[in-house]
Design a protein around this motif. Structure first.
Motif: not given
Length: 838
Positions: A396-403, A446-451, A531-538
């Motif tokens: 929500e703060s826009g600080k998460m980035t995908l590796r 990003d294996g961690l986030r897709l997992r 969180i799942t929806k936000m990660l997929v959007d990222l």
């Protein structure tokens, strides 16, 4: 009566004011139009004059060059052809654009032909008629067949013989020099003489190609004879000015300026009248709008009170809506805090209670181990809740980035199946995992986030599906609209309780859970799906849900993942093999058969073990794949029947479920091995090589994992409890561990030892005196052989992509997340030590 008179007076005053306003407006608009017209015409004349000047300079340059050449030729004898032609070549006449004529001998010289060329009578008459110096009007060059314009000069040779010198160039080149552009290329230009003959015409689309005389063009357009005569007289007198004529059924402005270096030549610019007046018309329209606004001002003032009242009500309504939204948000957060309090207290109560029980039964190892297992499970649940809150805040703060990095899709799905198996087994649910048409197993993501996305969906499916229900995980690859990418479709479906249509609209909202007595008994904070929806959007993908009460739920995630260069090369081909695929799940059966056929195998299918057992015994197979579910009655009994098809044929059970409870019985019945679903092409290839072709498995080829026995590890951790836990864990696997309390002590201890004394360094990131990042940088900067090669692992609770990148930037070799995942920690340490001798 007085009121009536006042009304009449007001109306009269308003009428007079409006009339005066309109009269003034008309006068103002007319004045502006005239001023803009004069300004525009002046600008066109100026641009035309500039174009004329550029053409004059261009012609003057040729005239000057011709004059210099005439001065040089005046020193030569008219009969010296070689000298004359040499000077023509030196003057730049290799293309034959210079011509020298001996008028008395009637001979012409050029640089293209040796010796002089006799002139014909018509040519001689033209040259003799031209006196002094000047410009020749366009003529057709006999040698090239190109319309040409020439500058000429009369001179006398050394013996007093009259000569004629000329330089020519294509008319099209000169046309390029004067083709002026006006008002977005709507205007164009001509070069004409006093008689109106068009000498050079613009390349513009509106330039008339048919007429040869400008006066003929305007005379045939219905223009006033007096205006045409006045225009002709102005050109005859060498004047500059402006005229307006009809041209191609439209009013045009003609601006004409005489050339200085070509007597009797004019540059004439022709611009549409309507284009010139566009600006004035725009101002006119704006002025009309302004006056309309002024006239409407009275009505506006009269309506201000009503508008004010209206907006006052709207403001009150918006304030009320904002208050209700704030109260709704507070209620949602209160529910969230209540849920979180419940969800945190439940595992915390288990941790404290089990710790107390373990202390009370310290002399009973079996009970203590069971209590420790429960404590560990509760701790993992707490870590999951904390991670959810942190992830939500970070996104929500826009600080998460995908590796993004190259990773195996097959390994990711295998982990998902492995993690899901124990829960599915406990709830006696049917679990299937299918890979359809997946041709790229190594992708960049990003294996961690897709997992995390897939695990949230699977966990949600398992939680809300009753015992005996079914869970399904599918992955399918389709062509991607993005170049260099694969389009992956992940589907997680279940036969659970489903959801109401009205709740689906808010399904991905934070803190929200459906109000249902069955759901209230299931742990959850209402953050997982948000969180799942936000990660997929990222990831740049989409997620959708389809559900109905009592009919289950299906999630679909679609994402485009970049292809990886790793594993892009082709694999060695396999010899022809015959494989029987027996599986009661049709998608699994068809997907496995398609993948095997792509590998070159001949495939037959059967709808489960019983159907396979009914096949003719005379058929010979190189391999049999039998789908198995622990929930199927007599699931292993089909093995005994299939064995009648051939005792030596390798028979493998394929399943997404945990087969360990039935492994011993399956092997006793004749099962050769086990293969975990989903069946990717790489796994099927390894299976064919190992079981059908008898090659060694990868595990056998790689040998045993690297042991920590004899390895010296330097551990820097400021928290005594965490330091003790890490030290005990590593020592339990045979490692020799030295522990220090901060980064400075770690640097000093490493510096005090000889090269290769420590095999690996574990650094906490946040420590007093000196943090882990700075310690890693100082170790890497040391001037010793092992400073750049010793593995350094970050050991920290900072687990976001930017935290991992910060550790890499500091010179660390890897990253371990707290709380420590022992299997993951051992895998990472083993990978780092694999190439380092003990």
């Amino acid at each position: 009566m007085k009121v009536k008179h006042r009304v009449v007076a007001v109306v009269l005053l308003v009428t007079l004011a409006v009339a005066a306003l309109l009269a003034g407006g008309f006068f103002y608009i007319h004045s502006v139009q005239n001023a803009l017209w004069d300004m525009a015409v002046t600008d066109i004349l100026e641009v035309t004059a500039q174009g004329r000047h550029a053409l004059d300079v261009y012609l003057e340059k040729d005239a000057d060059a011709l004059h210099l050449l005439a001065v040089e030729l005046a020193e030569e004898q008219p009969g010296d052809a070689d000298a004359i032609q040499e000077k023509l070549r030196l003057a730049g006449g290799d293309e034959g654009d210079f011509l020298c004529v001996d008028l008395e001998r009637e001979i012409a010289y050029t640089s293209l032909r040796e010796g002089g060329v006799p002139l014909r009578e018509p040519q001689l008459e033209v040259f003799q008629a031209l006196q002094g110096q000047g410009m020749r009007e366009p003529f057709l060059e006999g040698r090239t067949g190109v319309w040409t314009v020439g500058v000429y000069e009369r001179f006398f040779f050394a013996d007093g013989t009259a000569g004629y010198l000329q330089k020519v160039q294509p008319r099209s080149e000169i046309a390029d020099r004067f083709s002026l552009s006006f008002y977005g290329n709507t205007g164009f230009s001509y070069v004409v003489n006093r008689e109106g003959a068009i000498l050079i015409r613009s390349q513009h689309r509106n330039s008339n190609r048919t007429f040869q005389n400008l006066f003929d063009i305007i005379d045939l357009q219905g223009n006033s004879a007096q205006a045409v005569d006045s225009f002709q007289a102005a050109l005859a007198d060498g004047q500059r000015g402006v005229a307006r004529f009809q041209y191609q059924n439209e009013d045009y402005v003609f601006c004409y300026v005489p050339l200085e270096n070509a007597d009797g030549w004019y540059v004439v610019s022709i611009v549409p009248d309507g284009v010139i007046m566009e600006q004035a018309e725009t101002i006119t329209r704006h002025s009309q709008v302004l006056f309309a606004f002024i006239l409407a001002a009275v009505l506006v003032l009269a309506a201000i009170f009503l508008i004010y009242r209206h907006f006052s009500r709207r403001v009150l309504q918006m304030q009320e809506a904002a208050r209700e939204a704030a109260e709704s948000a507070n209620r949602s957060k209160s529910r969230f805090l209540s849920n979180m309090s419940h969800d945190i207290r439940t595992p915390m109560n288990a941790v404290l209670g089990m710790a107390r029980l373990a202390a009370d039964h310290a002399e009973e190892p079996q009970k203590v181990r069971e209590y420790m297992k429960n404590i560990q499970q509760s701790g993992q649940l707490l870590v999951g809740l904390i991670n959810d809150v942190l992830d939500l805040s970070k996104i929500e703060s826009g600080k998460m980035t995908l590796r993004t990095e190259a990773a195996s899709l097959a390994d990711l799905l295998a982990d998902m199946v492995t993690v899901t198996q124990p829960i599915v087994r406990q709830r006696r649910q049917r679990f299937e995992a299918v890979a359809c048409q997946v041709s790229h197993e190594t992708l960049c993501f990003d294996g961690l986030r897709l997992r995390q996305v897939l695990l949230n969906l699977l966990s949600n499916a398992v939680k809300f599906t009753p015992e005996g229900g079914s869970i399904r995980l599918e992955v399918e690859e389709t062509p991607s609209p993005c170049e260099g990418c694969a389009h992956l479709i992940f589907r997680v479906s279940d036969s659970g309780i489903g959801m109401k249509a009205e709740f689906l609209e808010h399904f991905f909202t934070s803190f929200v859970r459906e109000q249902d007595s069955r759901i209230d008994q299931i742990e959850g904070s209402g953050l997982g799906m948000a969180i799942t929806k936000m990660l997929v959007d990222l990831m740049g993908g989409t997620i959708s849900v389809d559900s109905a009460p009592g009919k289950g739920t299906a999630f679909t995630v679609e994402v485009d993942l970049p292809l990886s260069s790793e594993g892009a090369g082709g694999s060695p081909s396999l010899p022809p093999l015959r494989v029987l695929v027996a599986d009661s799940d049709e998608p699994s059966r068809q997907a496995a058969a398609a993948a095997l056929r792509d590998l070159g195998a001949e495939v037959q299918t059967a709808e489960g073990g019983e159907a396979a057992a009914q096949r003719p015994q005379k058929e010979e197979w190189d391999l049999v794949l039998l789908g198995w579910q622990p929930t199927d009655p007599d699931g292993l009994q089909a093995v005994r029947a299939i064995r009648r098809l051939g005792k030596g044929v390798p028979l493998l059970l394929t399943s997404a479920c945990d087969w360990s409870p039935a492994e011993e019985e399956a092997l006793a019945l004749g099962v050769t091995g086990f293969l975990q679903k989903p069946l990717f092409p790489s796994a099927l290839r390894r299976c064919l090589r190992q079981y059908a072709l008898g090659e060694a498995s990868e595990e056998e080829a790689q040998g045993e994992e690297v042991s920590l026995a004899g390895r010296r590890i330097l551990l820097a951790e400021d928290n005594p409890l965490n330091r003790e836990i890490a030290q005990e864990l590593l020592q339990s696997f045979g490692a020799q561990v030295e522990a220090v309390e901060n980064g400075l002590a770690c640097v000093e201890r490493f510096a005090s030892t000889g090269p290769d004394f420590f095999d690996l360094i574990l650094l906490d990131v946040h420590m007093p005196v000196m943090g882990g990042h700075e310690a890693a940088r100082q170790i890497r900067a040391m001037v010793r052989a092992d400073a750049a090669t010793v593995p350094i692992l970050a050991m920290t609770a900072d687990v976001f992509a930017e935290d991992i990148q910060a550790a890499m930037d500091a010179g660390m070799s890897g990253h371990l997340a707290k709380p420590l995942d022992v299997p993951a920690m051992l895998r990472e340490i083993s990978d780092q030590l694999r190439q380092k001798p003990a």
